[in-house]
Design a protein around this motif. Structure first.
Motif, PDB file in Angstrom:
ATOM      1  N   ASN A   1      17.465  11.750 111.491  1.00 56.79           N
ATOM      2  CA  ASN A   1      18.005  13.075 111.173  1.00 56.79           C
ATOM      3  C   ASN A   1      19.347  12.963 110.468  1.00 56.79           C
ATOM      4  O   ASN A   1      19.652  13.738 109.548  1.00 56.79           O
TER       5      ASN A   1
ATOM      6  N   ILE B   1      18.728  11.983 106.878  1.00 59.00           N
ATOM      7  CA  ILE B   1      18.236  13.125 106.108  1.00 59.00           C
ATOM      8  C   ILE B   1      19.387  14.085 105.789  1.00 59.00           C
ATOM      9  O   ILE B   1      19.510  14.591 104.675  1.00 59.00           O
TER      10      ILE B   1
ATOM     11  N   ASN C   1      20.715  15.066 102.109  1.00 54.40           N
ATOM     12  CA  ASN C   1      20.777  16.462 101.665  1.00 54.40           C
ATOM     13  C   ASN C   1      22.170  16.823 101.155  1.00 54.40           C
ATOM     14  O   ASN C   1      22.313  17.526 100.142  1.00 54.40           O
TER      15      ASN C   1
END
Length: 211
Positions: free
Chosen positions: A109, A112, A116
């Motif tokens: 996570n 990611i 992003n």
């Protein structure tokens, strides 16, 4: 014979080391002195144990500690009861794997989230670059119109009415374009400033996520 007797006692007492008056005391006494008829290799899930099982009085006796350890079971002596708990190992395994699973998920996570943020920074920088190009083009246009006004103002006076009217219209047009460009330049600079703020915030979030 004594060798087998000691071996038998050692196997059956694998979980009750140096415990006087154990649950097997009477049974062991009854077996002492009896003939060991044979022995078997014990395999757990295809793997042979280091200790063998023995046959005494027609019954096979396996090394309890070795078997329980190979199965990952917990062994506990409670009074005259030997308790073998297979759930202990399973729960322990789950507890061990769960933090690893959570840590891996958290790591994924985080990756990611970082990706992003980087993508958002790149996209915002691209938008900013677009408005910077417009600003640059408008400022260049402004230079040209200022130069045009200077040229028209410095032209020698003309008595020709058509020439005078043409110069007047050209001068008015240049002045209008300069005024319009001033508005565009202010607008573009404001947009670029906001993009700079957004990029700064995203970069701060990215730096915080990497700590």
């Amino acid at each position: 014979m004594k060798k087998w007797s000691y071996l038998l006692i050692g196997m059956l007492f694998g979980v009750v080391v140096a415990t006087a008056g154990s649950a097997f005391a009477d049974q062991i006494k009854s077996l002492v002195g009896q003939t060991v008829a044979g022995e078997y290799t014990v395999k757990v899930n295809g793997s042979a144990l280091a200790e063998n099982a023995i046959v005494v009085d027609g019954k096979a006796h396996v090394p309890l500690r070795a078997v329980s350890d190979s199965l990952g079971a917990g062994v506990k002596v409670d009074g005259k009861t030997i308790q073998i708990d297979t759930q202990t190992s399973v729960e322990s395994s789950v507890e061990t794997k769960e933090p690893k699973k959570n840590a891996q998920l958290e790591s994924e996570n985080s990756q990611i989230y970082t990706q992003n943020l980087k993508a958002m920074i790149t996209s915002t920088e691209g938008d900013k670059a677009f408005w910077e190009r417009l600003l640059s083009d408008t400022e260049n246009s402004q230079v040209k119109y200022n130069k045009r006004i200077e040229e028209l103002t410095n032209l020698p006076a003309s008595k020709d009415s058509v020439t005078q009217e043409t110069r007047k219209k050209s001068l008015a047009h240049a002045q209008d374009m300069i005024e319009e460009n001033n508005k565009k330049i202010a607008e573009y600079k404001d947009k670029i400033s906001k993009y700079d703020e957004d990029i700064a915030k995203l970069e701060a979030q990215l730096a915080a996520s990497n700590k």
